[in-house]
Design a protein around this motif. Structure first.
Motif, mmCIF file in Angstrom:
data_model
loop_
_atom_site.group_PDB
_atom_site.id
_atom_site.type_symbol
_atom_site.label_atom_id
_atom_site.label_comp_id
_atom_site.label_asym_id
_atom_site.label_seq_id
_atom_site.Cartn_x
_atom_site.Cartn_y
_atom_site.Cartn_z
ATOM 1 N N ASN A 1 -13.699 -14.380 -5.542
ATOM 2 C CA ASN A 1 -15.112 -14.137 -5.650
ATOM 3 C C ASN A 1 -15.672 -13.109 -4.477
ATOM 4 O O ASN A 1 -16.613 -12.766 -4.111
ATOM 5 N N ALA A 2 -14.583 -12.619 -3.749
ATOM 6 C CA ALA A 2 -14.569 -11.217 -2.687
ATOM 7 C C ALA A 2 -14.337 -10.019 -3.232
ATOM 8 O O ALA A 2 -12.743 -9.902 -2.858
ATOM 9 N N ALA A 3 -15.402 -9.493 -3.523
ATOM 10 C CA ALA A 3 -15.214 -7.627 -3.449
ATOM 11 C C ALA A 3 -15.276 -6.813 -2.751
ATOM 12 O O ALA A 3 -17.069 -6.901 -2.097
ATOM 13 N N PRO A 4 -15.064 -5.755 -2.446
ATOM 14 C CA PRO A 4 -13.813 -5.696 -3.416
ATOM 15 C C PRO A 4 -12.494 -5.815 -1.924
ATOM 16 O O PRO A 4 -12.675 -6.581 -1.981
ATOM 17 N N TYR A 5 -11.342 -5.553 -3.094
ATOM 18 C CA TYR A 5 -9.936 -5.967 -2.179
ATOM 19 C C TYR A 5 -10.066 -4.649 -1.256
ATOM 20 O O TYR A 5 -11.023 -3.689 -0.463
ATOM 21 N N ILE A 6 -9.225 -5.285 -0.099
ATOM 22 C CA ILE A 6 -9.310 -4.667 0.990
ATOM 23 C C ILE A 6 -7.385 -4.224 1.431
ATOM 24 O O ILE A 6 -6.518 -4.741 0.981
ATOM 25 N N GLU A 7 -7.967 -2.518 1.152
ATOM 26 C CA GLU A 7 -5.943 -2.273 0.792
ATOM 27 C C GLU A 7 -6.064 -1.331 2.196
ATOM 28 O O GLU A 7 -6.690 -0.747 2.812
ATOM 29 N N GLN A 8 -4.396 -0.931 2.394
ATOM 30 C CA GLN A 8 -4.092 -0.418 3.823
ATOM 31 C C GLN A 8 -2.592 0.339 3.042
ATOM 32 O O GLN A 8 -1.723 -0.318 2.450
ATOM 33 N N THR A 9 -2.254 2.023 3.255
ATOM 34 C CA THR A 9 -1.320 1.477 3.167
ATOM 35 C C THR A 9 -0.378 2.102 5.273
ATOM 36 O O THR A 9 -1.087 2.701 6.103
ATOM 37 N N ILE A 10 1.088 1.610 4.966
ATOM 38 C CA ILE A 10 1.806 1.832 5.845
ATOM 39 C C ILE A 10 2.845 2.917 5.620
ATOM 40 O O ILE A 10 3.311 2.321 5.133
ATOM 41 N N ILE A 11 3.026 3.941 6.695
ATOM 42 C CA ILE A 11 3.811 5.355 6.493
ATOM 43 C C ILE A 11 4.383 4.588 8.142
ATOM 44 O O ILE A 11 4.526 4.508 8.579
ATOM 45 N N VAL A 12 6.136 4.510 7.917
ATOM 46 C CA VAL A 12 6.972 3.917 8.446
ATOM 47 C C VAL A 12 7.371 4.928 8.887
ATOM 48 O O VAL A 12 8.265 5.654 8.064
ATOM 49 N N LEU A 13 7.574 5.935 9.645
ATOM 50 C CA LEU A 13 8.068 6.962 10.769
ATOM 51 C C LEU A 13 9.791 6.501 10.999
ATOM 52 O O LEU A 13 9.641 5.604 11.747
ATOM 53 N N ALA A 14 10.438 7.714 11.117
ATOM 54 C CA ALA A 14 12.049 7.128 12.702
ATOM 55 C C ALA A 14 11.419 6.958 13.379
ATOM 56 O O ALA A 14 9.954 7.906 13.753
ATOM 57 N N ASN A 15 11.867 6.469 14.666
ATOM 58 C CA ASN A 15 11.938 6.689 15.669
ATOM 59 C C ASN A 15 11.425 7.868 16.662
ATOM 60 O O ASN A 15 12.071 9.189 16.262
ATOM 61 N N GLY A 16 10.282 8.459 17.103
ATOM 62 C CA GLY A 16 10.298 9.996 17.481
ATOM 63 C C GLY A 16 9.257 11.284 16.761
ATOM 64 O O GLY A 16 9.729 11.561 17.502
ATOM 65 N N GLY B 1 11.238 5.684 7.191
ATOM 66 C CA GLY B 1 11.146 7.011 5.878
ATOM 67 C C GLY B 1 10.624 6.196 4.510
ATOM 68 O O GLY B 1 10.541 6.775 3.623
ATOM 69 N N ASN B 2 9.492 5.047 4.549
ATOM 70 C CA ASN B 2 8.940 4.813 3.298
ATOM 71 C C ASN B 2 7.772 3.996 3.778
ATOM 72 O O ASN B 2 7.029 4.325 4.722
ATOM 73 N N ILE B 3 7.053 3.774 2.503
ATOM 74 C CA ILE B 3 5.833 3.637 2.780
ATOM 75 C C ILE B 3 5.800 2.712 2.060
ATOM 76 O O ILE B 3 5.537 2.401 0.870
ATOM 77 N N TYR B 4 4.266 1.712 2.223
ATOM 78 C CA TYR B 4 4.179 0.882 1.640
ATOM 79 C C TYR B 4 2.931 0.086 1.574
ATOM 80 O O TYR B 4 1.750 0.985 2.395
ATOM 81 N N TYR B 5 2.403 -1.235 1.017
ATOM 82 C CA TYR B 5 1.162 -0.685 0.732
ATOM 83 C C TYR B 5 1.090 -2.746 0.749
ATOM 84 O O TYR B 5 1.310 -3.427 -0.639
ATOM 85 N N THR B 6 -0.646 -2.800 1.597
ATOM 86 C CA THR B 6 -1.283 -3.937 1.751
ATOM 87 C C THR B 6 -2.105 -4.145 1.308
ATOM 88 O O THR B 6 -3.130 -3.888 1.150
ATOM 89 N N GLN B 7 -2.456 -5.269 0.268
ATOM 90 C CA GLN B 7 -3.805 -6.068 0.337
ATOM 91 C C GLN B 7 -4.306 -6.856 0.191
ATOM 92 O O GLN B 7 -3.175 -7.924 0.037
#
Length: 884
Positions: free
Chosen positions: A531-546, A520-526
């Motif tokens: 000197n390495a650009a740009p950042y790489i980002e990912q959004t993780i949406i965690v749903l309940a089972n099923g 039920g939450n949303i998380y963000y990974t960076q």
């Protein structure tokens, strides 16, 4: 002379009271009489000069101390007297107690003045064992730099500050000679006595020979008996207010030569390096004395004149006897020996060379595309100028062959930074011209590697949707998401990973680098790396089972015509967390879906009627759809651009017109009608402006009373303009078009006139070339209507004629005029005729006929005619085409 009044302080139980000082002027011959009870002196002293140290004399009159008691001072800030009860002693006149000393400290010097109440052997504390001259008032006095002082305390505790006299001896004295009387009065000393405590003149003179033995002085004169350097002391006597006689003195030296002194032999003056301690002793420099080589030889003085200055300064020797010249310039060393002989060696003080010093541990690896500071590799030191840094060096860069820095080393301008553009080896060269006039250089290499790169695999998802387990959590491992970094300078490089929740709080990984995420939450990974650009980002949406991810799909953009209605609800497509389709209209009704709109200026646009929103004005609108799924609790938001375009109006113009005049007539142009069609609806809010007809130069042409235009030959433009408005009444850009009218002039034929051509004796043919043109450049058709069989057309368009009469007719395909004709008569020349040279371009008349040249007159013409005669009978008549 100053009198100090009302100073108060408090410090550490010693009653240090500080305040402001009131200054009173001492009249000539006396002391100011203001009464100021005091018991503490607290002042600072700045050391005077090397020739005379400041002294302090404290005096207390005898009648200020009760009989049988001894006055004392307690001082602080002086290494010799600090925290010691020091008794004052009675002066020779028996009129005052006094203490005279030279302070060891130049600041923080202070005194308490009082007397003991019992034997000094039992002294324990100031407050218990002493009586201060005045228990209520204490003072803080200040001393001027370089002066000596007398503090006079009277019986009531008042004190007066007097500046002690000073004596300044001459810096140099004229040389003396052994056995000859020397009068010191010829070079007097200067006396300063601001409080007039003495006579103002030197009281006595004393002289010591080179061995330090006192020499007898009579008044101001003495007779030296040995050569060498003598010490002369000028003494000034003065009397304090308490009757104490004190003395001020100063010394100088006197060089005495023997009657037959040695000769000092000087070597070639060496260059002396500034900033370095240098031994200038005679033995080191190579100075000798003769003929008495045993006579002691020493340095009398060392003078230094800085570069750019004309003022010499005397240098003092270092503690080890060496000398250090601060900067470049010149020097003058005067040597003397025991016979009194002197000689001065002069030379140059040269600057020290500058030097480059590599920076320990500095990295010689840089990254292509990133600025690099060349100052990080080396430093520059110039002993002649402490302000010099590596930025003062000339720095050049030479790069590899593929670099913009290749071929010619490029100088960095007003900066130590440069940006290597390609990988490879760069050579950096530093150069600097120092105070010696030499160019110092330093070179090094810099290895430039590619930029670190972060990359992802094809399986990487910028938005990752996962389902939690039955316990409501998901184990997330960033290392499995397909993100990696490549750093040419570090084969083991790893990206920096930060995982945050929706509130921006960073999560702490477990020992194996994984993270526990809740349903039920949303998380963000960076992922990041220096000197390495740009950042790489990912959004993780965690749903309940099923559960599944709800969706909100809308187009990126759409367009609609002005004054049309748009159903905003139909632009969105929704599914819930169970994967089921959601009716957008129902979601809008229950509030789980909202639609907002802004125009290009950021103003809110009314969307209260989303099923039939009217596009009433042109422009670009931003629509924001927000959907909150009741199943997962997730809120999705998306935007689209709705562009309202003008109506699709089509302007239809009359076709272009091309016409040709006949004779001298003009073309009568009757304005035609253009039309406009509207693809979206009938056009009922626009109108055509009156047409404008312009000639080729842009001049406006007016119609006649009937509204028609009489146009002569030329090119014309008919301008049509349709003006209309949008639904809001705003004027829209006009639709415009141009119809082109081309009026061609009537063609005009011009040709020669009737002519007579003559055959000379022996000739049977003559050549005739028709000369005819059409004014419009069109083709001209030539027809021979008489003697047709006797006219032969040649390949160049001319005709070969025999004796006879020929009628040539000329017609233009584009003209309605009658044909143009001419008659050409060919006959044999007779003796009675005097023909002129024939010319098809010269008009002929019945009274003036043409004849061919006679034989021998023009050989070339005769030969040409003969050649053309061979073609007779083989050429058919064809049309002659000649362009104007």
């Amino acid at each position: 002379m100053t009198q100090e009044t009302h100073f108060r302080s408090w410090k550490s139980g010693k009653f240090w009271l500080y305040g402001a000082a009131l200054l009173a002027t001492l009249s000539v011959g006396g002391v100011a009489t203001g009464i100021v009870p005091i018991s503490t002196f607290d002042f600072s002293i700045t050391a005077q000069g090397a020739t005379s140290s400041p002294t302090v004399t404290i005096e207390v009159p005898v009648n200020a101390i009760p009989a049988g008691n001894t006055p004392y001072i307690w001082s602080w800030g002086d290494a010799n007297l600090n925290n010691v009860y020091t008794p004052l002693t009675l002066n020779a006149a028996g009129t005052a107690y006094q203490l005279t000393f030279t302070p060891s400290s130049i600041s923080g010097l202070g005194f308490l003045v009082g007397y003991s109440v019992h034997d000094d052997a039992g002294l324990t504390s100031w407050d218990n064992d002493f009586v201060k001259l005045d228990p209520n008032n204490q003072i803080n006095g200040g001393l001027d730099s370089g002066s000596s002082y007398v503090f006079y305390v009277d019986a009531k505790g008042n004190y007066t500050t007097l500046v002690a006299p000073t004596v300044t001896a001459p810096t140099s004295l004229p040389k003396g000679t052994v056995g000859e009387n020397y009068d010191l009065a010829t070079t007097p000393a200067t006396v300063s006595d601001p409080n007039n405590m003495g006579t103002g003149t030197i009281s006595s003179y004393s002289v010591a020979d080179p061995l330090g033995t006192a020499v007898s002085v009579s008044g101001t004169s003495f007779t030296p008996e040995t050569p060498g350097r003598y010490t002369v002391t000028y003494t000034y006597a003065y009397t304090t207010p308490a009757g104490t006689t004190l003395y001020a003195s100063d010394q100088t030296t006197l060089q005495v030569a023997s009657q037959h002194p040695n000769t000092i032999n000087l070597p070639k003056a060496p260059d002396i390096t500034q900033g370095k301690a240098t031994d200038l002793s005679p033995a080191t420099i190579g100075v000798t004395t003769s003929p008495d080589t045993t006579a002691a030889l020493d340095i009398q003085s060392v003078l230094w004149t800085p570069a750019g200055s004309t003022t010499a300064q005397e240098l003092a020797a270092n503690d080890d006897g060496t000398y250090t010249f601060p900067t470049s310039g010149t020097y003058a060393i005067t040597y003397e020996d025991a016979t009194g002989a002197t000689a001065t060696l002069t030379g140059n003080v040269v600057a020290q060379p500058a030097s480059f010093t590599p920076t320990p541990g500095a990295s010689t690896t840089a990254v292509a595309g990133n600025p690099f500071d060349t100052a990080s590799l080396v430093s520059l030191t110039d002993p002649n100028n402490s302000a010099i840094t590596i930025a003062n060096a000339v720095i050049t860069v030479l790069g590899p062959s593929s670099s913009a820095y290749f071929s010619t080393a490029q100088e960095l301008q007003a900066t130590t930074l440069f940006t290597p553009d390609v990988t490879g080896t760069y050579r950096l060269t530093y150069s600097y011209v120092d105070g010696t006039g030499k160019t110092q250089t330093y070179s090094t290499t810099l290895t430039v590697v590619p930029q670190p790169e972060m990359s992802v695999t094809d399986s990487f998802q910028s938005t990752l949707t996962v389902n939690a387990n039955s316990a409501g959590s998901y184990n997330y491992d960033p290392a499995t998401q397909g993100v990696s970094v490549k750093d040419p300078a570090d084969s083991k490089a790893q990206p920096v990973v930060v995982v945050q929740d929706s509130a921006g709080t960073a999560l702490i990984p477990s020992a194996n680098g994984t993270y526990t995420l809740s349903a039920g939450n949303i998380y963000y990974t960076q992922w990041s790396y220096p000197n390495a650009a740009p950042y790489i980002e990912q959004t993780i949406i965690v749903l309940a089972n099923g559960q599944s991810l709800p969706t909100l799909d809308i187009p990126v953009s759409t367009t609609t015509a002005l004054e049309t209605f748009v159903n905003l609800i139909n632009l969105a497509s929704l599914t819930d967390g169970n994967g089921k389709s959601v009716d957008a209209a129902s979601a809008l009704a229950d509030g789980t879906l909202t639609i907002s709109m802004q125009d290009a200026s950021g103003n809110t646009v009314d969307t209260s009627n989303p099923t039939s929103w009217l596009a009433s004005a042109l422009g670009s609108y931003t629509l924001t759809y927000t959907y909150t799924d009741a199943t997962t609790g997730l809120t999705l938001s998306n935007t689209l651009q709705l562009v309202v375009t003008p109506k699709t109006l089509t302007l239809t113009l009359p076709e272009d017109i091309t016409t040709q005049l006949t004779g001298k007539e003009t073309y009568l142009f009757n304005p035609q009608t253009a039309s406009v069609t509207d693809s979206s609806s009938a056009t009922d809010n626009g109108y055509f402006a009156p047409i404008q007809l312009l000639d080729a130069s842009g001049t406006l042409i007016s119609p006649d009373d009937s509204g028609d235009y009489n146009l002569s030959a030329g090119v014309y433009s008919v301008l049509y303009s349709y003006n209309y408005y949008d639904a809001a009444g705003n004027a829209m850009p006009a639709l415009e078009g141009v119809q082109k009218i081309t009026v061609l002039a009537a063609p005009v034929l011009s040709a020669g006139h009737n002519q007579t051509l003559y055959l000379k004796a022996g000739q049977s043919t003559v050549v005739y070339s028709p000369d005819v043109t059409a004014s419009d450049g069109s083709e001209v058709t030539v027809t021979v209507t008489t003697e047709k069989g006797k006219a032969t057309q040649l390949s160049n368009g001319s005709y070969l004629l025999t004796a006879g009469s020929y009628q040539f007719s000329y017609t233009d395909a584009n003209t309605s005029n009658s044909p143009v004709s001419e008659v050409i008569t060919v006959k044999q020349e007779s003796a009675q005729e005097t023909p002129s040279t024939p010319s098809s371009k010269q008009p002929a008349s019945t009274s003036s006929e043409k004849t061919l040249p006679k034989t021998g007159d023009d050989k070339t013409s005769v030969e040409a005619l003969a050649g053309m005669a061979l073609l007779a009978g083989s050429v058919t008549l064809v049309a002659l085409r000649k362009k104007r």
